[in-house]
Write an enzyme that holds these catalytic residues in place. Structure first.
Site, short mmCIF file in Angstrom:
data_model
loop_
_atom_site.label_atom_id
_atom_site.label_comp_id
_atom_site.label_asym_id
_atom_site.label_seq_id
_atom_site.Cartn_x
_atom_site.Cartn_y
_atom_site.Cartn_z
N SER A 6 -21.74 1.75 15.80
CA SER A 6 -20.31 2.46 16.20
C SER A 6 -20.04 3.49 16.52
O SER A 6 -20.29 4.34 16.30
CB SER A 6 -19.17 1.68 15.12
OG SER A 6 -19.41 2.73 14.11
N HIS B 201 -21.52 11.42 7.23
CA HIS B 201 -20.02 11.30 6.53
C HIS B 201 -19.98 12.87 7.17
O HIS B 201 -18.64 13.22 5.54
CB HIS B 201 -20.24 10.83 5.36
CG HIS B 201 -21.12 9.50 5.17
ND1 HIS B 201 -22.34 8.73 5.31
CD2 HIS B 201 -20.40 8.30 4.96
CE1 HIS B 201 -22.64 7.99 4.59
NE2 HIS B 201 -21.52 7.20 4.73
N ARG C 137 1.28 -1.09 -0.61
CA ARG C 137 -0.15 0.20 -0.05
C ARG C 137 0.55 1.06 0.06
O ARG C 137 0.42 1.80 0.56
CB ARG C 137 -1.10 0.44 1.06
CG ARG C 137 -2.53 -1.18 1.37
CD ARG C 137 -3.24 -1.13 1.72
NE ARG C 137 -2.67 -1.45 3.84
CZ ARG C 137 -2.80 -0.88 4.60
NH1 ARG C 137 -4.02 0.19 4.85
NH2 ARG C 137 -2.33 -1.63 5.86
N LYS D 183 -20.46 2.35 -6.75
CA LYS D 183 -20.04 1.40 -7.60
C LYS D 183 -19.67 1.47 -8.74
O LYS D 183 -20.50 1.80 -9.41
CB LYS D 183 -20.81 0.19 -7.15
CG LYS D 183 -20.33 -0.01 -4.98
CD LYS D 183 -21.75 -1.10 -4.08
CE LYS D 183 -22.22 -2.24 -5.62
NZ LYS D 183 -20.86 -3.07 -5.61
N TRP E 130 -18.58 -9.60 0.98
CA TRP E 130 -17.59 -8.71 1.40
C TRP E 130 -15.83 -9.55 1.51
O TRP E 130 -15.25 -9.35 2.47
CB TRP E 130 -17.40 -7.46 1.83
CG TRP E 130 -18.57 -6.70 2.13
CD1 TRP E 130 -18.30 -6.29 0.57
CD2 TRP E 130 -18.80 -4.38 2.82
NE1 TRP E 130 -19.11 -4.54 -0.10
CE2 TRP E 130 -19.37 -4.26 2.02
CE3 TRP E 130 -18.48 -4.90 4.23
CZ2 TRP E 130 -19.67 -2.66 2.02
CZ3 TRP E 130 -19.02 -3.91 4.33
CH2 TRP E 130 -19.99 -3.15 3.53
N1 GLN Z 1 -22.76 -1.08 12.81
C1 GLN Z 1 -22.32 -0.99 11.34
C2 GLN Z 1 -21.96 0.41 12.30
O1 GLN Z 1 -22.48 1.02 13.64
C3 GLN Z 1 -22.48 -0.87 10.56
C4 GLN Z 1 -21.75 -0.07 9.31
C5 GLN Z 1 -22.31 -0.33 8.22
O2 GLN Z 1 -23.57 -0.10 8.38
N2 GLN Z 1 -21.06 -0.06 7.27
O3 GLN Z 1 -20.38 1.18 12.28
#
Ligand code: GLN
Ligand code: ZN
Length: 764
Positions: free
Chosen positions: A429, A690, A16, A117, A557
């Site tokens: 998270s 975001h 990387r 994507k 994934w």
């Molecule tokens: N539970 C995950 C988080 O909160 C969901 C992440 C996601 O939807 N990409 O990070």
């Protein structure tokens, strides 16, 4: 001699290197010329890996995205990215990443180009714009630099261009608008680009038109014709390159185009190889992608040779061999993996190994005696999207979904959960801070023992619970501090997965993912999340949600074994998740979220294949969730903004609560849920995680009021639109405070309205 070539090589570097070079440059720690130096070194190394090929790709390298490189070369970078930029590189990165001014509430923020994507891969490209009528203009110094470097190194180079029709199609938002207007304006610039390549000494040019593996309407088919007729008089050999699937209805069109050769993805469209070999005019090359560019397994050379043989007999020198698509979608070099068990490592091939396979295959093709008898028909098994018809799919037993109807479940759940109207929660998270990442890194290399690591993670969980308690959220989460990644975390603990050390694949820009590898039957052996959730629950009286990644996301994934159908592997994953749900229930957890962030992205490219995929994907989710008691509340989370074409599947998943991304469309997405009479509870994301901007209470109230036009009070949840791991704690706290306040405000309003209704005498 059979010609061998490559369609594209991973650009991020075996270690990387490019990622690091980009990120230090963006932080202002290095100069542009240092960045360009690393880029040149990565390219040189990539070409060295490919030196045994007859044709080596150039322009497959990119500092961020090859679609953006095309945009730049065609002079199609929107004006807003050029204003105030110091040079071309600066405007390039502005378009790629935007220019965010932290804290500034929107104003003055230059947003990046939209990103989406790349076909059915996990790579994301920057969407070209065609709104303005400004002329296209060749601006290809970044290409010229790569060409000259390749020439100086004596590389037998083959420029790779994104074809004009696919380029327009990627920007056309897939509507049915007639593409020809843009195309006609664009083609003269493509001509100039090709003329520049001729002047620089190119003989073959690979021109990628992957749109040819999708369902095309007549105007788009006409556009393909128009484009290649317009370019046909140039003294240059065009290799029209398709990948990711069969040509189907577009096959006839492809055989008639005035190009010098055609590349077909013979992994996913093997059944079309013979037809193309037959129908292509005699002066055309047929390049077959025989080594899988989308997966990490070794090529079965004997099997490949046996179906190739009759084609070789027919085509002789006109047969070229290549990987099925660009190797961008696989890791660089297996030789770096020193921790894989030999039984697994022996079955794998990454980009470098795939090129060696290609070389071996071509040698074997050249050695063989041409068949005496008439060619036998090649095997016709395609693996479109890995849909594989070797063994009949295993039926999913209905008995595995034992839950009562939503209303009955909801009644049972509300009895013990006792949640207020418009319950507030988060997606799982909390910030993955530098301290958390440092602890994980130290633990991995043995500098921090397991006890120390776990103590630190518990401290993070305690902080997350305290913050949520103080904010007054209703359903809490433990915060996922212990998770490096929502897929790898589970893959590390389930049987049947292997994890690589350097198996990185570019997702976008400097971002990479390291998909785990499903190499054997997947089985659950021990609880994976229970201890953390239980610890979190021990700190609070509010319910803590268990947090799992769903089977379809684990599948989509990962790199998946090919001796089982994807559907079969998905059922195994679903059973494993189901075991974990049961383990959480045994530990007293009453709410479990099963994330399906990647369900939509597994959707096949062709409409005709979608129903089957959705069928088994939904079935897998129902297996995963269907063992839960009616009183256990099952949540799911999907961070997309398009549901219109998968709505029946979303309904059929039958989660008690679904949280989705709606904030960026200002809740418009909910109309789709409304139209489909979505019957269960919904948590439309009330703010965009975001962005670092903190949403105001008023803005959130406004969005919730908009939501209440489609969702009844008792089925509306209040939450952000995705996990908060990429944010800072102070931003998170401010945003969630406003979110809770918005919910409280609406609850009060509702209470006042109902008080007024009961205290006022009926007016009659
Ligand atoms: N539970 C995950 C988080 O909160 C969901 C992440 C996601 O939807 N990409 O990070
Ligand atoms: Zn999400």
């Amino acid at each position: 001699m059979t010609t061998i070539h490559n369609l594209g090589f991973p650009r991020i570097g075996a270690r990387r290197e490019l990622k690091r070079a980009l990120e230090t440059y963006w932080r202002g720690e290095t100069t542009a010329s240092e960045l360009q130096q690393t880029a040149a070194t990565v390219r040189e190394r990539n070409w060295a890996y490919q030196r045994e090929l007859d044709w080596v790709p150039v322009f497959d390298f990119s500092l961020y995205d090859h679609v953006l490189d095309t945009t730049l070369a065609l002079g199609n970078l929107p004006e807003r990215y050029r204003i105030g930029a110091v040079d071309q590189l600066d405007s390039y990165f502005r378009a790629a990443r935007g220019k965010s001014q932290r804290g500034a509430a929107g104003a003055g923020t230059l947003h990046a180009l939209e990103m989406t994507k790349w076909f059915d891969t996990n790579y994301h490209y920057l969407v070209p714009e065609f709104e303005s009528d400004s002329p296209f203009e060749l601006d290809a110094e970044h290409f010229v630099a790569q060409l000259r470097q390749a020439r100086a190194l004596g590389v037998r180079f083959k420029p790779v261009l994104l074809g004009p029709v696919t380029y327009v199609w990627l920007g056309a938002k897939r509507d049915e608008r007639d593409p020809n207007r843009v195309l006609e304006r664009l083609l003269p610039t493509y001509r100039r680009l090709l003329q520049m390549l001729i002047a620089e000494g190119a003989t073959w040019v690979q021109i990628d038109e992957p749109l040819l593996v999708t369902d095309l309407s007549t105007p788009w088919q006409r556009a393909v014709n128009l484009a290649y007729e317009a370019l046909s008089d140039l003294p240059l050999k065009l290799l029209l390159t398709t990948y990711f699937g069969p040509l189907k209805d577009n096959l006839e069109l492809v055989t008639q185009l005035p190009v010098s050769g055609v590349h077909l993805d013979a992994i996913r469209a093997r059944s079309e190889a013979a037809t193309l070999a037959e129908r292509l005019p005699d002066d055309r090359i047929l390049s077959l992608g025989v080594v899988d560019g989308r997966n990490v397994w070794k090529c079965d050379q004997a099997a490949t040779l046996s179906w190739l043989a009759p084609l070789h007999d027919r085509l002789a020198e006109r047969l070229w061999l290549a990987p099925s698509c660009s190797l961008l979608h696989v890791p660089v070099d297996l030789a770096q993996e020193d921790q894989l068990v030999p039984e697994v490592a022996n079955k794998l091939a990454f980009a470098v190994q795939k090129l060696a396979e290609l070389k071996q295959l071509s040698a074997k093709v050249d050695e063989r005696e041409p068949a005496r008898a008439a060619a036998t028909a090649p095997a016709t098994r395609d693996t479109p999207q890995g849909i594989d018809h070797r063994s009949p799919p295993e039926p999913t037993r209905a008995v595995e979904f034992r839950r009562a109807a939503f209303e009955r479940r909801a009644a049972q759940q509300s009895q013990h959960l006792r949640l207020p109207t418009y319950p507030t929660t988060t997606i799982g998270s909390f910030p993955q801070t530098t301290a958390i990442r440092a602890a994980r890194a130290a633990h991995r290399v043995g500098k921090l023992d397991t006890a120390g690591y776990e103590a630190q993670m518990r401290q993070e969980i305690r902080r997350a619970i305290e913050v949520q308690e103080q904010l007054g959220l209703d359903v809490l989460v433990h915060g996922e501090a212990e998770r490096n990644d929502m897929v790898e975390y589970f893959a590390e603990q389930l049987d049947g997965f292997a994890i690589t050390r350097f198996g990185w694949v570019q997702s976008y820009g400097s971002r990479c993912v390291k998909p785990p590898i499903v190499h054997a039957d997947v089985t659950w052996t021990k609880p994976m999340t229970v201890a953390w959730t239980q610890y979190a629950q021990s700190l609070t009286d509010k319910p803590v949600k268990g947090m799992l990644t769903g089977p379809v996301t684990l599948l989509n994934w990962s790199f998946v074994r090919e001796d089982r159908t994807r559907r079969e592997v998905c059922v195994q994953l679903a059973r494993a998740v189901r075991e974990e749900v049961a383990a959480l229930e045994r530990a007293g957890v009453t709410i479990v979220q099963i994330d399906e962030a990647a369900l939509r992205e597994g959707l096949p490219l062709r409409t005709a294949d979608r129903a089957e995929y959705l069928d088994w994907a939904v079935a897998a989710f129902r297996v995963a969730s269907g063992g839960a008691a009616d009183s256990t509340q099952i949540h799911t989370h999907m961070c997309y903004s398009r549901f219109d074409d998968i709505m029946p599947a979303i309904v059929a998943m039958d989660a008690d609560v679904i949280t989705i991304e709606t904030s960026r469309s200002n809740m418009k997405l909910l109309d789709v849920f409304d139209q489909h009479h979505y019957p269960n509870a919904i948590g439309p994301g009330v703010y965009d995680i975001h962005s670092p901007n903190v949403p105001t209470t008023d803005a959130i109230v406004g969005r919730l009021q908009r939501a209440l036009r489609c969702v009844p009070d008792e089925r509306l949840w209040v939450n952000p639109d995705c996990g908060l791991k990429t944010r800072e704690w102070d931003e998170v706290i401010d945003a969630l405070r406003n979110m809770v306040e918005a919910a409280l405000f609406l609850r009060r309003r509702r209470q006042e309205a109902s008080d007024a209704a009961t205290t006022e005498p009926a007016r009659c």
